[in-house]
Design an enzyme around this catalytic site. Structure first.
Site, PDB file in Angstrom:
ATOM      1  N   GLU A   1      -6.067   6.895  -1.503  1.00 18.60           N
ATOM      2  CA  GLU A   1      -5.916   5.746  -0.608  1.00 18.60           C
ATOM      3  C   GLU A   1      -6.508   4.479  -1.227  1.00 18.60           C
ATOM      4  O   GLU A   1      -6.000   3.374  -0.985  1.00 18.60           O
ATOM      5  CB  GLU A   1      -6.575   6.035   0.741  1.00 18.60           C
ATOM      6  CG  GLU A   1      -5.906   7.136   1.545  1.00 18.60           C
ATOM      7  CD  GLU A   1      -4.490   6.769   1.981  1.00 18.60           C
ATOM      8  OE1 GLU A   1      -4.184   5.567   2.094  1.00 18.60           O
ATOM      9  OE2 GLU A   1      -3.687   7.692   2.213  1.00 18.60           O
TER      10      GLU A   1
ATOM     11  N   HIS B   1       0.853  -1.205   0.000  1.00 17.41           N
ATOM     12  CA  HIS B   1       0.000   0.000   0.000  1.00 17.41           C
ATOM     13  C   HIS B   1       0.879   1.242   0.000  1.00 17.41           C
ATOM     14  O   HIS B   1       0.652   2.184  -0.782  1.00 17.41           O
ATOM     15  CB  HIS B   1      -0.907  -0.025   1.227  1.00 17.41           C
ATOM     16  CG  HIS B   1      -1.637   1.252   1.504  1.00 17.41           C
ATOM     17  ND1 HIS B   1      -2.983   1.424   1.264  1.00 17.41           N
ATOM     18  CD2 HIS B   1      -1.211   2.451   2.023  1.00 17.41           C
ATOM     19  CE1 HIS B   1      -3.347   2.646   1.608  1.00 17.41           C
ATOM     20  NE2 HIS B   1      -2.290   3.286   2.088  1.00 17.41           N
ATOM     21  N   GLU B   2       1.890   1.277   0.880  1.00 18.35           N
ATOM     22  CA  GLU B   2       2.748   2.466   0.956  1.00 18.35           C
ATOM     23  C   GLU B   2       3.591   2.612  -0.310  1.00 18.35           C
ATOM     24  O   GLU B   2       3.801   3.731  -0.789  1.00 18.35           O
ATOM     25  CB  GLU B   2       3.628   2.398   2.199  1.00 18.35           C
ATOM     26  CG  GLU B   2       2.868   2.355   3.520  1.00 18.35           C
ATOM     27  CD  GLU B   2       1.851   3.470   3.694  1.00 18.35           C
ATOM     28  OE1 GLU B   2       2.006   4.535   3.069  1.00 18.35           O
ATOM     29  OE2 GLU B   2       0.880   3.287   4.459  1.00 18.35           O
TER      30      GLU B   2
ATOM     31  N   HIS C   1       1.604   4.296  -2.939  1.00 17.58           N
ATOM     32  CA  HIS C   1       1.433   5.748  -2.839  1.00 17.58           C
ATOM     33  C   HIS C   1       2.429   6.496  -3.727  1.00 17.58           C
ATOM     34  O   HIS C   1       2.194   7.656  -4.069  1.00 17.58           O
ATOM     35  CB  HIS C   1       1.568   6.211  -1.391  1.00 17.58           C
ATOM     36  CG  HIS C   1       0.290   6.158  -0.620  1.00 17.58           C
ATOM     37  ND1 HIS C   1      -0.889   6.709  -1.086  1.00 17.58           N
ATOM     38  CD2 HIS C   1      -0.013   5.622   0.594  1.00 17.58           C
ATOM     39  CE1 HIS C   1      -1.851   6.514  -0.197  1.00 17.58           C
ATOM     40  NE2 HIS C   1      -1.351   5.859   0.830  1.00 17.58           N
TER      41      HIS C   1
ATOM     42  N   ASP D   1      -4.666   1.073  -1.695  1.00 15.67           N
ATOM     43  CA  ASP D   1      -5.216  -0.197  -1.202  1.00 15.67           C
ATOM     44  C   ASP D   1      -5.245  -1.246  -2.302  1.00 15.67           C
ATOM     45  O   ASP D   1      -4.871  -2.413  -2.085  1.00 15.67           O
ATOM     46  CB  ASP D   1      -6.635   0.012  -0.669  1.00 15.67           C
ATOM     47  CG  ASP D   1      -6.671   0.474   0.781  1.00 15.67           C
ATOM     48  OD1 ASP D   1      -5.612   0.440   1.445  1.00 15.67           O
ATOM     49  OD2 ASP D   1      -7.757   0.869   1.248  1.00 15.67           O
TER      50      ASP D   1
END
Length: 627
Positions: A535, A475-476, A479, A539
């Site tokens: 987000e 997930h990070e 980003h 995800d």
């Protein structure tokens, strides 16, 4: 009994949802919050023990323990005569005119508790991430975001009326004359700010808010304040540019920050300063000062004194306490395993990018370059920021120490302007249950606190760990390639590295993600797809990369993978708190995070034999695939 085929979130978390209660002093309980509660318990025990055996070999931790002790000295706090607070409020009360206010601006920011009705902050320059810039914004609003001020919002008047009455009570405790009128004027100034404030949707697209203005133009346009003198006092010189992040506030500055509005501004400053002070005073004022936030989120009780004591210590010594926590509770074996998983996630991403079918080769190559340049930070930082060595506890009151600390931290904030950005500095303490990607340093950070069950454990299967921390890690990483992060290059600079055609294709993918979530009903209202798109992209990228990695393990079990994914997003919260999050949080509600991303993966339908008649079914042509 709920079937996974109809509701993954409810089926996996059914027992938890039926038996778990929201703590009386919190607006919600979640997998994250459960870890927070355990960490609070452990740290309270540790710090209490350290009070009896003060550390002699760790100067910063020693000061943190002494501050923690002072925060819990209720006999001293309850006997406080508020003289230090009254002294700070007098600095605001002594301003008799707008001219006084302008002359005192440097003193107000460096040597007072007065909030200013505008903000000039030092932060990494998005166009030159090695150096700092001055960013200009408004001061923020009293209600959670602009949507709460709409006439049709059901809580607008209830919250504003309570805030006004509550503020008048607080001001009266400090001997402020005409307290009700002062609080009402603070509300009036806040109302003037609303049309110029960014919406939550606008803040969510932070890369698009970057609007550099030449200093000459800035000084000319905002003529009501001598910004040349003020900025020179802040950072010793006037830079070539100021970065504006709230355009409407900039455009209306002279009408808002004016002689005509000075009485309202003064009341606003006075009220906000008084409200902040309550957190460091008597039990009566602590409870009174937190009443508005409890009403806002429908929290039944104020924090217990021991928890509040820890909260106060963390406010000023968060990294110190975090480093202590990380070193005590996080082992080398777990750190090595998480590093291995992170490397695996990056390798998966490399493969996915290299075989991507909707990007050109040149964009794919630059995306892989950015991926390879990501710096991974696990558990806790190597060292503390220097400013912690400046925080020294005195014999004065808790509030007096807070005032001194704020002066030190404000001075340090503006000192940084002439330095290069320290891209290794953590923005979260190690005991925070969270993780983040920093676009200006192209780095990911995983504090020690999140590296435990249900997110990660050496005793969980590989599929469970990939469904938990593996998906969080990916997930990070994702980003770096969401609607904001994708606009920054491998060095952390706002820099277009896509072809026009590829970025147009990416924007189409974004629209698909927005549509998938927009208007989806929750028990508190409808989701805002535009607010939560970044987000949701992360995800989706996270679960997609994590399941790819999980399938490479010998003990792969995709039922365990999806169940763990649903488990980490479990949450119960008050309706009022959920409504607030829907209006301003860039994350989707927990149930949507658990249920929607899996429905974009073919493996989900295969694992649970999901058919068209099942509620979790999504037609193949409607499954959003980005990374």
């Amino acid at each position: 009994m709920t079937r996974i085929q109809d509701d993954l979130f409810a089926a996996v978390n059914e027992d938890w949802l039926a038996t778990t209660e929201i703590p009386a002093d919190k607006p919600r309980i979640s997998a994250f919050d459960e870890l927070v509660l355990e960490i609070e318990k452990n740290l309270t025990a540790d710090l209490t023990e350290l009070l009896e055996h003060l550390p002699s070999d760790n100067a910063e931790l020693l000061e943190a323990i002494k501050f923690y002790k002072k925060a819990g000295n209720w006999e001293l706090r309850n006997s406080d005569d508020f003289s230090a607070v009254k002294f700070e409020l007098a600095k605001i009360q002594s301003l008799t005119s707008f001219s006084d206010f302008l002359l005192e601006l440097p003193n107000l920011i460096f040597h007072s508790q007065a909030p200013l009705p505008f903000n000039l902050a030092v932060e990494p320059d998005m166009m030159d991430a090695r150096h700092y810039a001055l960013g200009f914004t408004g001061p923020g609003l009293i209600l959670p975001d602009t949507t709460y001020y709409a006439e049709e919002h059901p809580r607008k008047y209830e919250l504003l009326e309570f805030w006004t009455k509550n503020s008048a009570e607080i001001l009266t405790k400090f001997g402020v004359e005409n307290a009700a009128e002062v609080a009402q004027q603070a509300i009036q100034f806040d109302a003037l700010l609303v049309p110029s404030a960014n919406t939550s949707e606008e803040w969510a697209k932070y890369a698009e808010l970057y609007q550099p203005v030449s200093s000459d133009k800035f000084l000319t346009d905002l003529s009501n304040v001598d910004f040349s003198t003020f900025i020179s006092a802040l950072v010793k010189k006037v830079p070539e540019k100021i970065v504006v992040f709230e355009n409407r506030f900039y455009d209306n500055f002279n009408q808002l920050i004016s002689e005509q509005n000075f009485s309202l501004i003064k009341s606003w400053m006075l009220t906000k300063a008084a409200r902040k002070a309550t957190n460091y005073l008597s039990e009566e004022l602590r409870v009174l000062g937190s009443a508005y936030s409890r009403l806002l989120s429908n929290v039944a009780e104020p924090r217990k004194q021991d928890k509040h004591q820890l909260d106060v210590a963390e406010t000023y010594f968060s990294q110190v306490i975090g480093l202590y926590y990380g070193k005590k509770y996080f082992g080398d074996k777990a750190k090595a395993d998480v590093k291995r998983m992170t490397a695996q996630m990056i390798k998966v991403y490399q493969n996915r990018l290299s075989t991507n079918t909707w990007l050109s080769q040149s964009t794919r190559e630059k995306a892989i370059e950015k991926l390879d340049a990501i710096t991974v930070n696990i558990a806790y930082p190597d060292k503390l920021p220097e400013y912690y060595s400046r925080l020294k506890i005195t014999a004065n009151s808790l509030y007096a120490d807070v005032v001194k600390f704020d002066e030190i931290l404000t001075a340090r904030h503006y000192e940084k302007f002439t330095e290069e950005v320290d891209k290794k500095e953590w923005q979260m303490p190690a005991h925070m249950v969270n993780a983040y990607y920093s676009p200006d340093s192209n780095s990911i950070f995983f504090p020690a606190a999140i590296l435990q069950a249900p997110f990660y454990s050496l005793t969980q299967s590989s599929s469970q760990n990939y469904g938990g921390i593996g998906a969080v890690i990916a997930h990070e990483i994702s980003h770096a390639f969401d609607n904001n992060g994708a606009q920054f290059d491998k060095f952390g600079n706002l820099n277009k590295w896509w072809t026009d055609e590829d970025y147009a294709a990416f924007e189409k993918k974004q629209e698909e993600m927005i549509a998938e979530f927009d208007g989806v009903e929750t028990e508190a209202g409808k989701a805002n797809g535009k607010l939560i798109v970044s987000e949701n992209i992360a995800d989706q990228g996270g679960i997609t990369a994590a399941i790819t990695a999980a399938k490479l393990e010998k003990d792969v079990n995709l039922s365990e993978f999806f169940s763990q994914w649903a488990r980490i997003w479990r949450m119960k919260a008050s309706i009022e708190f959920q409504q607030m999050l829907l209006s301003m949080d860039v994350h989707a509600p927990g149930k949507l995070r658990a249920n929607i991303p899996p429905t974009n993966l073919d493996e989900f339908f295969e694992t649970f034999a999901i058919q068209e008649t099942d509620q979790m079914y999504r037609a193949p042509e409607n499954r959003v695939k980005i990374w």
